[in-house]
Design a protein around this motif. Structure first.
Motif, short mmCIF file in Angstrom:
data_model
loop_
_atom_site.label_atom_id
_atom_site.label_comp_id
_atom_site.label_asym_id
_atom_site.label_seq_id
_atom_site.Cartn_x
_atom_site.Cartn_y
_atom_site.Cartn_z
N LEU A 34 -52.51 -67.00 -11.56
CA LEU A 34 -52.69 -68.45 -11.62
C LEU A 34 -51.48 -69.08 -12.28
CD1 LEU A 34 -54.40 -71.04 -11.37
CD2 LEU A 34 -55.42 -70.46 -13.58
N CYS A 35 -50.82 -69.97 -11.55
CA CYS A 35 -49.69 -70.74 -12.09
C CYS A 35 -50.19 -72.14 -12.41
CB CYS A 35 -48.56 -70.82 -11.07
SG CYS A 35 -47.84 -69.22 -10.63
N GLN A 59 -50.08 -62.94 -19.84
CA GLN A 59 -49.99 -64.38 -20.04
C GLN A 59 -48.58 -64.77 -20.47
OE1 GLN A 59 -53.09 -65.58 -22.76
NE2 GLN A 59 -54.69 -64.51 -21.63
N VAL A 60 -47.98 -65.67 -19.71
CA VAL A 60 -46.63 -66.14 -20.01
C VAL A 60 -46.69 -67.66 -20.12
CG1 VAL A 60 -44.21 -66.18 -19.31
CG2 VAL A 60 -45.64 -64.20 -18.73
N LEU A 61 -46.36 -68.18 -21.29
CA LEU A 61 -46.55 -69.59 -21.59
C LEU A 61 -45.22 -70.27 -21.90
CD1 LEU A 61 -49.49 -69.18 -24.14
CD2 LEU A 61 -49.65 -69.34 -21.66
N ASN A 62 -45.12 -71.50 -21.48
CA ASN A 62 -44.02 -72.38 -21.89
C ASN A 62 -44.63 -73.74 -22.14
OD1 ASN A 62 -41.58 -73.55 -22.47
ND2 ASN A 62 -40.80 -73.51 -20.38
N GLY A 63 -45.09 -73.95 -23.37
CA GLY A 63 -45.87 -75.13 -23.68
C GLY A 63 -45.11 -76.20 -24.42
N GLY A 69 -45.57 -78.72 -19.80
CA GLY A 69 -46.10 -77.39 -20.06
C GLY A 69 -46.49 -76.65 -18.80
N VAL A 70 -46.09 -75.37 -18.74
CA VAL A 70 -46.42 -74.51 -17.60
C VAL A 70 -46.86 -73.15 -18.13
CG1 VAL A 70 -44.97 -75.60 -15.83
CG2 VAL A 70 -43.94 -73.98 -17.43
N ALA A 71 -47.61 -72.43 -17.30
CA ALA A 71 -48.10 -71.11 -17.70
C ALA A 71 -48.36 -70.27 -16.47
CB ALA A 71 -49.38 -71.24 -18.53
N ILE A 72 -48.20 -68.96 -16.62
CA ILE A 72 -48.58 -68.00 -15.58
C ILE A 72 -49.57 -67.02 -16.20
CG2 ILE A 72 -47.78 -66.16 -14.04
CD1 ILE A 72 -45.11 -67.60 -13.83
N MET A 73 -50.76 -66.97 -15.64
CA MET A 73 -51.83 -66.10 -16.10
C MET A 73 -52.11 -65.08 -15.00
SD MET A 73 -51.90 -68.07 -18.65
CE MET A 73 -53.17 -67.42 -19.73
N SER A 74 -52.10 -63.80 -15.34
CA SER A 74 -52.11 -62.79 -14.28
C SER A 74 -53.01 -61.60 -14.63
CB SER A 74 -50.67 -62.30 -14.04
OG SER A 74 -50.65 -61.31 -13.04
N VAL A 103 -40.91 -58.95 -6.52
CA VAL A 103 -41.01 -60.35 -6.14
C VAL A 103 -41.03 -61.22 -7.39
CG1 VAL A 103 -42.46 -62.10 -5.04
CG2 VAL A 103 -42.19 -59.86 -3.97
N ARG A 104 -40.22 -62.28 -7.38
CA ARG A 104 -40.23 -63.22 -8.48
C ARG A 104 -41.17 -64.39 -8.17
NH1 ARG A 104 -37.52 -62.75 -12.67
NH2 ARG A 104 -38.00 -64.94 -13.15
N ILE A 105 -41.79 -64.92 -9.21
CA ILE A 105 -42.60 -66.13 -9.11
C ILE A 105 -42.01 -67.16 -10.05
CG2 ILE A 105 -44.88 -67.17 -9.40
CD1 ILE A 105 -46.10 -64.40 -8.97
N GLU A 106 -41.61 -68.30 -9.49
CA GLU A 106 -41.04 -69.39 -10.27
C GLU A 106 -42.02 -70.55 -10.24
OE1 GLU A 106 -38.45 -68.53 -11.79
OE2 GLU A 106 -37.42 -67.04 -10.54
N ASN A 107 -42.56 -70.89 -11.40
CA ASN A 107 -43.58 -71.93 -11.53
C ASN A 107 -42.94 -73.17 -12.13
OD1 ASN A 107 -45.99 -73.35 -11.94
ND2 ASN A 107 -46.53 -72.20 -13.79
N VAL A 108 -42.98 -74.29 -11.37
CA VAL A 108 -42.21 -75.47 -11.77
C VAL A 108 -43.06 -76.73 -11.73
CG1 VAL A 108 -41.36 -75.88 -9.43
CG2 VAL A 108 -40.06 -76.77 -11.37
#
Length: 265
Positions: A34-35, A59-63, A69-74, A103-108
């Motif tokens: 989930l991005c 969980q990768v967060l950039n708050g 704020g963006v986050a990747i939950m996997s 594969v890279r996932i870039e969440n913007v």
């Protein structure tokens, strides 16, 4: 990694305020990744525990406090946490990871751009265009890296991506200058717009409806602001793409709905 993988992107408009419908999404749709965009919370108080309980242990967060704020939950391992400052002002608008398969996932979360489509009268609009120009520079240098670029782009590029092309031509998110620059971003690395790959124009494929509408479904003045693009090698592995339109009617909804792509890796 499983033979199939599903990736969801959603501008949640405050993850803490809408944690109940995030949990509903995870329970009903169960995406592997989930991005989130517009989480509006610093990392220290991000509601990590609900995600862990649902199996999203990576969980990768950039708050950022109160804004962006963006986050990747996997559920699956992710690596190499990148954070690009495409607005050159420190705002938390990007986070990127790599999957085990490379594969890279870039969440913007692209800036909205304010209300006036003129960079001289409205600095926010200029910041949005400059953000996208920096994305083009990044995209052009990607070479052959298999990549998924997803999130809230805040631009509805095609005439059929808005409820009225004629009435929205001078409205930020559908102006010719925004559509042109997004087109250049797509061309910079031959990105596949997977939404339009599976639902070719002029199919209705909205992802956003304003809170101002008393009945969003009846008026249906939607726009397709949320996108998932990918390099051709990744797009070849995609097997389905859909929007979760019922989410716009869930309790205390976001004005955006989730988009989900399924892959057979």
């Amino acid at each position: 990694m499983a033979d199939t993988l599903s990736i969801c992107s959603w501008n949640i408009n405050s993850v803490r305020a809408r944690i109940d419908i995030v949990e509903q999404l995870l329970r009903e749709e169960a995406p592997d990744i989930l991005c989130l965009q517009e989480t509006k919370v610093v990392n220290d108080i991000f509601p990590r525990e609900m995600f862990r309980r649902m199996g999203y242990v990576h969980q990768v967060l950039n708050g950022q406090r109160m804004h962006h704020g963006v986050a990747i939950m996997s559920k699956v391992p992710v690596h190499e946490d990148d954070r690009f400052d495409w607005q050159a002002n420190g705002e938390a608008r990007h986070v990127g990871v790599r999957l085990d398969n490379g594969v890279r996932i870039e969440n913007v979360y692209v800036p909205a751009g304010g209300d006036i489509p003129d960079r001289d009268l409205n600095p926010k609009f200029g910041q949005k265009l400059d953000f996208l120009e920096r994305m083009i520079q990044w995209s052009s240098a990607l070479d052959d890296k298999p990549t998924i670029l997803t999130g809230d782009f805040n631009i509805a590029p095609l005439e059929c991506d808005v409820w009225s092309h004629k009435q929205l031509l001078n409205v930020v998110s559908h102006t010719p200058v925004e559509c042109e620059i997004l087109g250049r971003l797509q061309a910079s690395n031959n990105w596949v717009d997977i939404g339009r790959h599976f639902h070719p124009a002029p199919a209705r494929l909205y992802t956003w409806w304003s809170y101002r509408a008393k009945d969003w479904a009846e008026s249906d003045r939607g726009r397709r602001l949320d996108h998932m693009w990918m390099t051709r090698d990744v797009a070849d592995k995609a097997i389905a793409h859909r929007v979760v339109e019922p989410a716009r009617s869930w309790a205390k909804p976001s004005d955006h709905i989730p988009i989900i792509t399924e892959f057979a890796f």
